[in-house]
Each structure stands twice: as structure tokens, then as C-alpha cells.
Scaffold this motif. Structure first.
Motif, PDB file in Angstrom:
ATOM      1  N   ARG A 297      -5.349   5.138  14.958  1.00 25.04           N
ATOM      2  CA  ARG A 297      -6.549   5.651  15.755  1.00 25.04           C
ATOM      3  C   ARG A 297      -6.612   4.991  17.157  1.00 25.04           C
ATOM      4  O   ARG A 297      -7.597   5.005  17.804  1.00 25.04           O
ATOM      5  CB  ARG A 297      -7.921   5.657  15.070  1.00 25.04           C
ATOM      6  CG  ARG A 297      -7.875   6.669  13.991  1.00 25.04           C
ATOM      7  CD  ARG A 297      -9.368   6.717  13.244  1.00 25.04           C
ATOM      8  NE  ARG A 297      -9.866   5.425  12.834  1.00 25.04           N
ATOM      9  CZ  ARG A 297      -9.223   4.877  11.568  1.00 25.04           C
ATOM     10  NH1 ARG A 297      -8.797   5.596  10.848  1.00 25.04           N
ATOM     11  NH2 ARG A 297     -10.294   3.712  11.325  1.00 25.04           N
ATOM     12  N   ILE A 298      -5.338   4.488  17.484  1.00 23.65           N
ATOM     13  CA  ILE A 298      -5.316   3.931  18.915  1.00 23.65           C
ATOM     14  C   ILE A 298      -4.165   4.644  19.629  1.00 23.65           C
ATOM     15  O   ILE A 298      -3.170   4.886  19.005  1.00 23.65           O
ATOM     16  CB  ILE A 298      -4.773   2.235  18.777  1.00 23.65           C
ATOM     17  CG1 ILE A 298      -5.950   1.271  17.994  1.00 23.65           C
ATOM     18  CG2 ILE A 298      -4.335   1.768  20.113  1.00 23.65           C
ATOM     19  CD1 ILE A 298      -5.540   0.133  17.957  1.00 23.65           C
ATOM     20  N   LEU A 299      -4.646   5.217  20.838  1.00 28.62           N
ATOM     21  CA  LEU A 299      -3.672   5.688  21.782  1.00 28.62           C
ATOM     22  C   LEU A 299      -3.413   4.965  22.942  1.00 28.62           C
ATOM     23  O   LEU A 299      -4.091   4.808  23.769  1.00 28.62           O
ATOM     24  CB  LEU A 299      -4.316   7.193  22.155  1.00 28.62           C
ATOM     25  CG  LEU A 299      -4.749   8.075  20.971  1.00 28.62           C
ATOM     26  CD1 LEU A 299      -5.463   9.427  21.508  1.00 28.62           C
ATOM     27  CD2 LEU A 299      -3.378   8.572  20.282  1.00 28.62           C
TER      28      LEU A 299
ATOM     29  N   GLN B 232     -14.405   6.019  12.675  1.00 29.96           N
ATOM     30  CA  GLN B 232     -14.673   7.429  13.598  1.00 29.96           C
ATOM     31  C   GLN B 232     -14.623   6.714  15.052  1.00 29.96           C
ATOM     32  O   GLN B 232     -15.192   7.457  15.658  1.00 29.96           O
ATOM     33  CB  GLN B 232     -16.062   7.796  13.168  1.00 29.96           C
ATOM     34  CG  GLN B 232     -16.381   8.448  11.963  1.00 29.96           C
ATOM     35  CD  GLN B 232     -17.814   8.965  11.663  1.00 29.96           C
ATOM     36  OE1 GLN B 232     -18.148   8.669  10.431  1.00 29.96           O
ATOM     37  NE2 GLN B 232     -18.545   9.226  12.700  1.00 29.96           N
ATOM     38  N   PHE B 233     -13.950   5.724  15.147  1.00 28.64           N
ATOM     39  CA  PHE B 233     -13.697   5.067  16.491  1.00 28.64           C
ATOM     40  C   PHE B 233     -12.259   5.396  16.770  1.00 28.64           C
ATOM     41  O   PHE B 233     -11.349   5.313  15.915  1.00 28.64           O
ATOM     42  CB  PHE B 233     -13.993   3.700  16.573  1.00 28.64           C
ATOM     43  CG  PHE B 233     -15.236   3.341  17.058  1.00 28.64           C
ATOM     44  CD1 PHE B 233     -15.532   2.776  18.031  1.00 28.64           C
ATOM     45  CD2 PHE B 233     -16.557   3.599  16.172  1.00 28.64           C
ATOM     46  CE1 PHE B 233     -17.028   2.468  18.615  1.00 28.64           C
ATOM     47  CE2 PHE B 233     -17.565   3.301  16.564  1.00 28.64           C
ATOM     48  CZ  PHE B 233     -17.992   2.897  17.765  1.00 28.64           C
ATOM     49  N   VAL B 234     -12.004   5.769  18.073  1.00 26.00           N
ATOM     50  CA  VAL B 234     -10.738   5.801  18.591  1.00 26.00           C
ATOM     51  C   VAL B 234     -10.436   5.143  19.956  1.00 26.00           C
ATOM     52  O   VAL B 234     -11.342   5.033  20.540  1.00 26.00           O
ATOM     53  CB  VAL B 234     -10.229   7.313  18.925  1.00 26.00           C
ATOM     54  CG1 VAL B 234      -8.989   7.570  19.483  1.00 26.00           C
ATOM     55  CG2 VAL B 234     -10.446   8.350  17.651  1.00 26.00           C
ATOM     56  N   ALA B 235      -9.279   4.370  20.214  1.00 27.56           N
ATOM     57  CA  ALA B 235      -9.348   3.336  21.247  1.00 27.56           C
ATOM     58  C   ALA B 235      -8.299   3.940  22.172  1.00 27.56           C
ATOM     59  O   ALA B 235      -7.187   4.532  21.770  1.00 27.56           O
ATOM     60  CB  ALA B 235      -8.913   1.987  20.749  1.00 27.56           C
ATOM     61  N   LEU B 236      -8.519   4.100  23.566  1.00 28.23           N
ATOM     62  CA  LEU B 236      -7.536   4.499  24.571  1.00 28.23           C
ATOM     63  C   LEU B 236      -7.389   3.281  25.209  1.00 28.23           C
ATOM     64  O   LEU B 236      -8.214   2.865  26.346  1.00 28.23           O
ATOM     65  CB  LEU B 236      -8.337   5.667  25.266  1.00 28.23           C
ATOM     66  CG  LEU B 236      -8.958   6.816  24.476  1.00 28.23           C
ATOM     67  CD1 LEU B 236      -9.907   7.548  25.473  1.00 28.23           C
ATOM     68  CD2 LEU B 236      -8.012   7.449  23.644  1.00 28.23           C
TER      69      LEU B 236
END
Length: 500
Positions: free
Chosen positions: A234-236, A214-218
Motif C-alpha cells: 500500500r505504498i505508492l 487502511q493506510f496508503v503512503a504516497l
């Protein structure tokens, strides 16, 4: 002494504001610039033909046009770090390869937004955005300004490393239905990663079996996010040449794109794009960021004004002064030029402000009758952000316009307690409405205004080494080496932390 634009500006004494209006019946028209749903009124400043003429000479001397061209060409204008400043490319204005790269990464972000909407990460109701500085101030401003009606998810932004801030943010969140976006350009920011680790522990304590899912990295450094444990899907990523305080236009804006919808984010970019093109192409005397910077420099440099006050007469823009503090003071709070020599004059003034009408009953006494000369900026919207009686908005706008008029006109009285000297400058920015497009244009206006201020002072607005020393000392304390400090600091460490 060599005769320069600066010496000419320092010698020149413009007419009073009242007399400037009396001597030129067309002053309002000449000093007002309108575009993209915004009206910039600089007529209540002391910019006259002589002041503006000297700034035009200064702009030529400092090669402002060349620096603008270099900015939009993607040249390495951040000379101390040897790279470009490519935030305009995120809006479609810049080096063609950088623009294409930005669009590809935006498509990636849009794809993740659509996947989340379709249930890719489960039943999501909340977004917890964790960052600090430019990784938090932009998203926080935009969510507050644009997300009051029709937000698709509950969005909270946490930046303070004080655990009380994180506690407050997650109080009404269901960990099973929450996405946590970790925003860090380098993915090494101490405060951000500590908050992210604690948020993960909150999820585990809430019964989430796989919090990483449930983690996204920016981030501009995807490998660091993968090393931390976040899945590549899930990495942007974003371009390393986009500075932190200019990064809301790239994946740092993810909570806006997801929380408020992609259409909102797209309109935000369009508004900024329109301001980019205006700044790049409009003649100097019709160029809103450039003329505003002339006013800034006139007061900071020739009148030694140490502060600049910004008041948002619209609650939706109440966080704008906070945002501008970082943008202006981190960019232009420098004591050396881009060539590494002492600046030799004032740097950026202190940016501060608040929300009208609250501020009128707190700080305007000093603005009207104090001994400090403080240029004031008013920001308002023609359209209210509510459905209550129109008297609310009429009262708000009347107060806004009255304050500018009072600062200029003053009031003479034999009783000194009731004497207002007047002749105090202000500018007013009037939006048609607080929309994604106008807010995008407004923020881009401030970015380019900051750039012009830097260019005419000869400094680099795209580095920020001044924030590092305190971090280094904090790390030395944390690393169990609390020695070599002054007696006061040593005593505070011992009193609060004991033996580390």
C-alpha cells in the motif's frame, strides 16, 4: 551603464493600452494564443513589438532554449540540489528512462485503484488525504474542480496541523469505510505525520482493529513509510526528482485517481502533455507560457509591481489562486541567482486573488482606483458547471469581461471620486470547459510560465530553502530549548505554552 535588454525595457514607454489597440487593428489576433481548449488573451497588456523584442534578446542571453531542452532531457537543472526536475516525465515528456519509470509507477497506482474498487481494502466510501504544501494543494484543487459531479468516493484533504481541520474532515466519515492517504515526499514532514498519527487514533477509537490496513503512503522514500508501519503493498512511490509543488502528476494525485476515477486522471495527464509539447515546440511569439512570462516580468521588473492578482470567474476553479501562490512564490521568491550571487532586482511578485464575482465587491476598488498598479488575470469557462438558468453564467462572464474592459479604459471625470485612470493591464484565460484535460493543460501552463520567469531572472525555481528556517526554530522550541530568542518570542512562548 551597459546597454542590456533590461535597460532598454526600463527606458521604453509603450503607448497606452487604448492607443495600442488603435494603432494595430490586428492586435487581438496577434496577442491571442489558442490550444488545448484554452484561449490566452494578452492583448490588454503593454507588450508591444519593442518590449517583446527586448525579451527575445533577454531569452537568448539567458539561454532559455537550452534550459528548456535541459528540462525535458532530465538534466540536473536543480543545481543547488544536484538533480533534475522531472515532472514533465510524469506526463510522457522527458528522459526516456524517466518516462518509462513514471509509467511503471502509474501502472502500480492504477493497480491499487482497481484493487480498492474490487474490495481489496473492504467497503470503502471515504478517502482522507493528509499532506501539506504541494502534497495537498494540487489534490485539493483537482478534487474541488473536477469532483463536483460523479465523484466515486467522498474525498477530504487535510493539511493544517490545527486539529480543528482534522476534526472537521472526519466528522461525517465512518472509520471502518475510510482510506487514509498520507502524502509526504520524504515521509518525515512533521505536520503531516502528526495529522496521520491522530487520524490513526481516530480509527482506533472508532473500533478499527487494524488501522494500518487502511493506510496508503504516497512518498519518494518508501523505506520511511515502511518504518512508520505501512505495508509495502500500500505504498505508492514516486521519483525523487519530482518537486513537491509539481507532484500532483505522480502518486500524490492518488485521491484524484481513486476518488474521481482513472479516466479523469488519465485525461488530466493528457492535457498537461499537450501543454508540455506546446511549450517545448511552439515559436516564442506563439508560446503561451513564454509570452505570459514576458508580461509578468515587464510589470514586476520595469514597473515595480509587487503583486499579481488572479481571479477565477468559475467556482470550480476557486482554489486556483491558492495553488498558484505556492507554485509561483515558493519557486521564484528568491534573492540569489542559481550561481549564488545577489539577484539585484525584484523577484517574483506576491500572488493573490479570489473568486469572481465575490472579489468585485471586496478588492476591485483598489484595483481600479488605488495607487498600486496591479496586473490582473481573469480565468473563466465558456461552459457553466451547473444546470440553473443560463442567466447565472451569462452574468458571471459579462462581469468578468467588463472588469478587464474597465481596467483598460478607465473613465475621466472632473469629480476625482469618480475618476478612473484606466490603462491598467489584464490578461484573460478562457477555457472551453472545466474538464480534466483543460485543467491539466492550465496547470502545466502555469508551471512552464513559472519556469520561464525563473530562467530570465537567472534563478533556480526548483529549490525552496526559505521554508526551512522557521521549521528549524519551531523544532528547537519543541525540543525544550526555548532560549536565545528575542524578548517578544520568548514572552509569547511563556504566555501560550508555559514551561515546555
Amino acid at each position: 551603464m551597459t546597454d542590456t535588454p533590461w535597460t532598454q525595457l526600463e527606458k521604453h514607454q509603450p503607448q497606452s493600452l487604448i492607443d495600442l489597440f488603435k494603432s494595430d487593428k490586428d492586435r487581438v489576433e496577434k496577442m491571442t494564443i489558442q490550444l488545448s481548449g484554452l484561449r490566452f488573451d494578452l492583448s490588454k497588456t503593454h507588450l508591444d513589438s519593442i518590449v517583446v523584442g527586448q525579451f527575445e534578446k533577454l531569452a537568448a542571453d539567458m539561454e532559455l532554449d537550452g534550459l528548456k531542452a535541459a528540462l525535458f532531457a532530465g538534466a540536473a537543472i536543480n543545481v543547488t540540489e544536484g538533480r533534475a526536475a522531472e515532472h514533465p516525465a510524469e506526463r510522457g515528456n522527458g528522459d526516456a528512462n524517466s518516462v518509462a519509470h513514471a509509467r511503471a509507477l502509474q501502472d502500480r497506482m492504477r493497480g491499487l485503484v482497481e484493487a480498492i474498487d474490487a474490495g481489496f481494502m473492504g467497503d470503502i466510501q471515504h478517502i482522507l488525504h493528509i499532506g501539506i504544501g504541494g502534497s495537498a494543494l494540487g489534490p485539493k484543487l483537482l478534487v474541488d474542480a473536477l469532483g463536483r459531479d460523479g465523484a466515486r468516493y467522498d474525498v477530504k484533504v487535510v493539511s493544517n496541523v490545527d486539529g480543528a481541520a482534522l476534526t472537521e474532515a472526519v466528522t461525517n466519515m465512518d472509520p471502518h469505510k475510510t482510506i487514509i492517504a498520507v502524502a509526504s515526499k520524504t515521509f518525515t514532514t512533521t505536520e503531516t505525520l502528526l495529522n496521520a498519527t491522530s487520524a490513526m487514533e481516530w480509527m482506533r477509537e472508532g473500533g478499527v482493529a487494524d488501522p494500518y490496513a487502511q493506510f496508503v503512503a504516497l512518498t519518494a522514500y518508501p523505506d520511511k513509510a515502511i518504518e512508520w508501519g505501512i505495508d509495502e503493498s500500500r505504498i505508492l512511490p514516486f521519483n525523487e526528482a519530482v518537486g513537491g509543488r509539481y507532484s500532483l502528476w505522480c502518486s500524490i494525485g492518488f485521491p484524484v485517481a481513486l476518488g474521481l476515477g482513472w479516466s479523469v486522471y488519465a485525461e488530466l495527464l493528457k492535457g498537461a502533455d499537450a501543454m508540455d509539447r506546446h511549450f517545448r515546440d511552439a515559436p516564442m511569439l506563439e508560446n503561451a507560457p513564454t509570452m505570459a512570462a514576458f508580461s509578468d516580468l515587464y510589470y514586476a521588473q520595469t514597473k515595480s509591481c509587487q503583486t499579481r492578482a488572479v481571479f477565477a470567474y468559475d467556482d470550480r476553479l476557486r482554489l486556483l489562486p491558492d495553488y498558484l501562490q505556492q507554485l509561483e512564490m515558493e519557486s521564484n521568491g528568491k534573492s540569489v541567482t542559481a550561481d549564488g550571487v545577489p539577484l539585484g532586482r525584484n523577484s517574483a511578485p506576491v500572488t493573490w486573488g479570489g473568486a469572481g464575482t465575490d472579489a468585485q465587491h471586496a478588492v476591485f476598488q483598489l484595483l481600479h482606483q488605488g495607487t498600486h498598479l496591479i496586473p490582473v488575470e481573469f480565468i473563466a469557462s465558456k461552459t457553466p458547471g451547473h444546470d440553473f438558468d443560463t442567466a447565472h453564467h451569462e452574468t458571471l462572464l459579462v462581469n468578468c469581461f467588463a472588469q478587464g474592459a474597465a481596467l483598460m479604459a478607465g473613465q475621466q471625470s472632473d469629480d476625482l471620486a469618480h475618476n478612473y485612470v484606466g490603462n491598467r493591464p489584464s490578461t484573460t484565460i478562457l477555457l472551453d470547459d472545466v474538464t480534466p484535460s483543460t485543467v491539466g493543460a492550465l496547470i502545466a501552463f502555469y508551471e512552464h510560465r513559472t519556469f520561464v520567469n525563473a530562467a530570465l531572472l537567472g534563478i533556480n525555481p526548483f529549490d525552496q530553502f526559505g521554508v526551512e528556517l522557521g521549521k528549524q526554530i519551531a523544532k528547537s522550541i519543541t525540543d525544550n530549548r526555548p532560549s536565545g530568542f528575542d524578548p517578544s518570542t520568548t514572552a509569547l512562548i511563556e504566555a501560550a505554552l508555559g514551561e515546555i
